[in-house]
Design a protein around this motif. Structure first.
Motif, PDB file in Angstrom:
ATOM      1  N   UNK A 341       0.829  -1.210   0.000  1.00 34.30           N
ATOM      2  CA  UNK A 341       0.000   0.000   0.000  1.00 34.30           C
ATOM      3  C   UNK A 341       0.860   1.256   0.000  1.00 34.30           C
ATOM      4  N   UNK A 342       1.866   1.276   0.862  1.00 36.44           N
ATOM      5  CA  UNK A 342       2.733   2.458   0.939  1.00 36.44           C
ATOM      6  C   UNK A 342       3.516   2.638  -0.358  1.00 36.44           C
ATOM      7  N   UNK A 343       3.915   1.548  -0.975  1.00 31.86           N
ATOM      8  CA  UNK A 343       4.627   1.647  -2.256  1.00 31.86           C
ATOM      9  C   UNK A 343       3.711   2.215  -3.335  1.00 31.86           C
ATOM     10  N   UNK A 344       2.513   1.651  -3.465  1.00 25.35           N
ATOM     11  CA  UNK A 344       1.601   2.100  -4.519  1.00 25.35           C
ATOM     12  C   UNK A 344       1.141   3.537  -4.299  1.00 25.35           C
ATOM     13  N   UNK A 345       0.954   3.926  -3.051  1.00 27.18           N
ATOM     14  CA  UNK A 345       0.399   5.251  -2.753  1.00 27.18           C
ATOM     15  C   UNK A 345       1.458   6.347  -2.721  1.00 27.18           C
ATOM     16  N   UNK A 346       2.658   6.017  -2.209  1.00 27.71           N
ATOM     17  CA  UNK A 346       3.627   7.085  -1.936  1.00 27.71           C
ATOM     18  C   UNK A 346       4.940   6.978  -2.700  1.00 27.71           C
ATOM     19  N   UNK A 347       5.265   5.801  -3.210  1.00 25.73           N
ATOM     20  CA  UNK A 347       6.536   5.642  -3.931  1.00 25.73           C
ATOM     21  C   UNK A 347       6.303   5.589  -5.434  1.00 25.73           C
ATOM     22  N   UNK A 348       5.414   4.728  -5.878  1.00 29.13           N
ATOM     23  CA  UNK A 348       5.189   4.548  -7.318  1.00 29.13           C
ATOM     24  C   UNK A 348       4.858   5.848  -8.042  1.00 29.13           C
ATOM     25  N   UNK A 349       4.027   6.743  -7.492  1.00 32.16           N
ATOM     26  CA  UNK A 349       3.731   7.994  -8.211  1.00 32.16           C
ATOM     27  C   UNK A 349       4.958   8.862  -8.463  1.00 32.16           C
ATOM     28  N   UNK A 350       6.006   8.715  -7.650  1.00 28.56           N
ATOM     29  CA  UNK A 350       7.217   9.507  -7.856  1.00 28.56           C
ATOM     30  C   UNK A 350       7.939   9.113  -9.153  1.00 28.56           C
ATOM     31  N   UNK A 351       7.591   7.933  -9.686  1.00 26.05           N
ATOM     32  CA  UNK A 351       8.253   7.448 -10.884  1.00 26.05           C
ATOM     33  C   UNK A 351       7.333   7.453 -12.098  1.00 26.05           C
ATOM     34  N   UNK A 352       6.274   8.261 -12.011  1.00 22.92           N
ATOM     35  CA  UNK A 352       5.437   8.507 -13.176  1.00 22.92           C
ATOM     36  C   UNK A 352       4.489   7.390 -13.541  1.00 22.92           C
ATOM     37  N   UNK A 353       4.141   6.508 -12.617  1.00 25.44           N
ATOM     38  CA  UNK A 353       3.239   5.405 -12.926  1.00 25.44           C
ATOM     39  C   UNK A 353       1.824   5.936 -13.170  1.00 25.44           C
ATOM     40  N   UNK A 354       1.128   5.313 -14.108  1.00 21.36           N
ATOM     41  CA  UNK A 354      -0.244   5.668 -14.438  1.00 21.36           C
ATOM     42  C   UNK A 354      -1.140   4.491 -14.093  1.00 21.36           C
ATOM     43  N   UNK A 355      -2.230   4.755 -13.387  1.00 22.18           N
ATOM     44  CA  UNK A 355      -3.129   3.667 -13.003  1.00 22.18           C
ATOM     45  C   UNK A 355      -3.760   3.041 -14.237  1.00 22.18           C
ATOM     46  N   UNK A 356      -3.792   1.695 -14.238  1.00 20.51           N
ATOM     47  CA  UNK A 356      -4.396   0.943 -15.335  1.00 20.51           C
ATOM     48  C   UNK A 356      -5.440   0.014 -14.727  1.00 20.51           C
ATOM     49  N   UNK A 357      -6.704   0.301 -14.916  1.00 20.31           N
ATOM     50  CA  UNK A 357      -7.743  -0.434 -14.197  1.00 20.31           C
ATOM     51  C   UNK A 357      -8.367  -1.557 -15.006  1.00 20.31           C
ATOM     52  N   UNK A 358      -8.198  -1.564 -16.315  1.00 19.60           N
ATOM     53  CA  UNK A 358      -8.888  -2.577 -17.128  1.00 19.60           C
ATOM     54  C   UNK A 358      -8.079  -3.847 -17.236  1.00 19.60           C
ATOM     55  N   UNK A 359      -8.786  -4.979 -17.288  1.00 18.10           N
ATOM     56  CA  UNK A 359      -8.140  -6.263 -17.553  1.00 18.10           C
ATOM     57  C   UNK A 359      -8.221  -6.605 -19.005  1.00 18.10           C
ATOM     58  N   UNK A 360      -7.772  -7.820 -19.389  1.00 20.45           N
ATOM     59  CA  UNK A 360      -7.828  -8.256 -20.778  1.00 20.45           C
ATOM     60  C   UNK A 360      -9.289  -8.480 -21.199  1.00 20.45           C
TER      61      UNK A 360
END
Length: 360
Positions: A341-360
């Motif tokens: 949770x802490x990685x996804x919320x506070x670390x990943x955004x610092x590296x320009x990640x974009x949320x991808x909600x759809x599956x195949x």
């Protein structure tokens, strides 16, 4: 910087297996939908590591649940433990299922429990890995009209009369990688034009290792675009613990290492009668039984700010893809999710990640 979530949860007994696998699947789906680029799965048997056992089957199960374009990384498959024809078939089928978003990494493995259970001699694991890879590659390249391919390994033999079926998604084979910790293996990987998987080292070691790999790719005659793509998806693996403070994270990491070390020591104590078992105790390079060294070389630990700084240091050394393990050392679901949770919320955004909600 790209990230993949590395799935290698440990189990203490059969009563834990089902909930651990369910949690593992849930974390993979959540991480990739939050912007993590890939899913990395390893191969272990009988030893309490990875719990799910078969990384190809779990990857196939996840293929329809994660967003389109998610990369799957077998980190790794152990060729010596497989029939090379079945391994070739598994690689191609998973490549089709993932629509070509697959890199299959190979390594010699190291657990004497696993070699014993599968009837293999660990003392020949390195030479047989290379031999089995050669057998598998020749089988993948064989066309139905080619002469029969008579093959043999240290453990079995056969005759391929037609071809490996199915074909891979784009070509006769998927993309391949080698996992290695030494210069000889790095050069071999670069000359083959494969991706490089490596782990359990500090920035000052990883930087020169990537430079050596790039030089080997260049000397092999690969063009700039090919080399850049290989560097994009080659990976460095780390085990990650994130808490609100550095002190809390380090204390929790040491507790996890203590339990991991005891479990590992117990497993190795069962294999004293296996040839080369003494050497196999050290093939991973660094063990949680040496907590200070493990903390320094294998882990990224701290507050979100500290973890961000440590990842940025790897990026500055040339690392473009890190494969991060959040569930290990017999964590509870809540303990593992806290780091993720802490990685996804506070670390990943610092590296320009974009949320991808759809599956195949």
């Amino acid at each position: 910087m790209r990230f993949s979530i590395y799935l290698n949860p440990q189990t203490r007994g059969p009563e834990e297996d089902v909930p651990i696998i369910e949690h593992t699947v849930a974390q993979a789906v959540r991480a990739t939908r939050a912007g993590v680029h890939g899913v990395a799965l390893t191969e272990h048997h009988f030893s309490g590591y990875n719990t799910y056992g078969n990384n190809f089957m779990l990857a196939a199960h996840l293929g329809s649940q994660v967003p389109d374009g998610t990369m799957f990384l077998m980190a790794v498959a152990v060729p010596t433990l497989h029939n090379p024809m079945r391994l070739a078939q598994s690689c191609n089928l998973l490549d089709v299922i993932t629509r070509g978003n697959l890199i299959v990494g190979f390594a010699a493995g190291g657990s004497p429990v696993e070699y014993a259970g599968l009837g293999r001699d660990p003392s020949v694991r390195h030479e047989q890995m290379l031999h089995n890879l050669e057998v598998m590659e020749r089988a993948l390249d064989k066309k139905p009209e080619d002469p029969d391919y008579e093959w043999s390994t240290a453990f079995e033999h056969g005759s391929l009369r037609t071809r490996i079926m199915p074909a891979a998604y784009h070509a006769s084979r998927p993309k391949f990688a080698r996992a290695t910790q030494n210069d000889e293996g790095v050069v071999w990987t670069g000359r083959k034009g494969w991706y490089l998987f490596t782990a359990r080292e500090t920035v000052d070691v990883i930087g020169p290792r990537l430079k050596l790999y790039t030089e080997a790719l260049t000397e092999a005659g690969h063009d700039a675009a090919f080399i850049e793509e290989r560097l994009d998806w080659s990976l460095v693996q780390k085990q990650v613990i994130i808490r609100e403070t550095d002190a809390e994270a380090v204390a929790f990491a040491r507790a996890r290492m203590e339990e991991m070390g005891a479990h590992q020591k117990k497993n190795f104590a069962m294999t004293g009668d296996i040839k080369d078992s003494a050497h196999l105790k050290s093939v991973v390079g660094v063990s949680p039984q040496n907590p200070d060294e493990f903390l320094q070389r294998a882990m990224i630990v701290g507050s979100p700010a500290t973890v961000t700084e440590q990842i940025e240091a790897f990026a500055e050394a040339g690392v473009r893809h890190m494969s991060l393990l959040f569930n290990f050392g017999f964590m509870t679901e809540a303990e593992s999710n806290r780091s993720l949770d802490l990685f996804l919320d506070e670390v990943l955004p610092k590296f320009g990640a974009v949320e991808r909600t759809s599956g195949n």
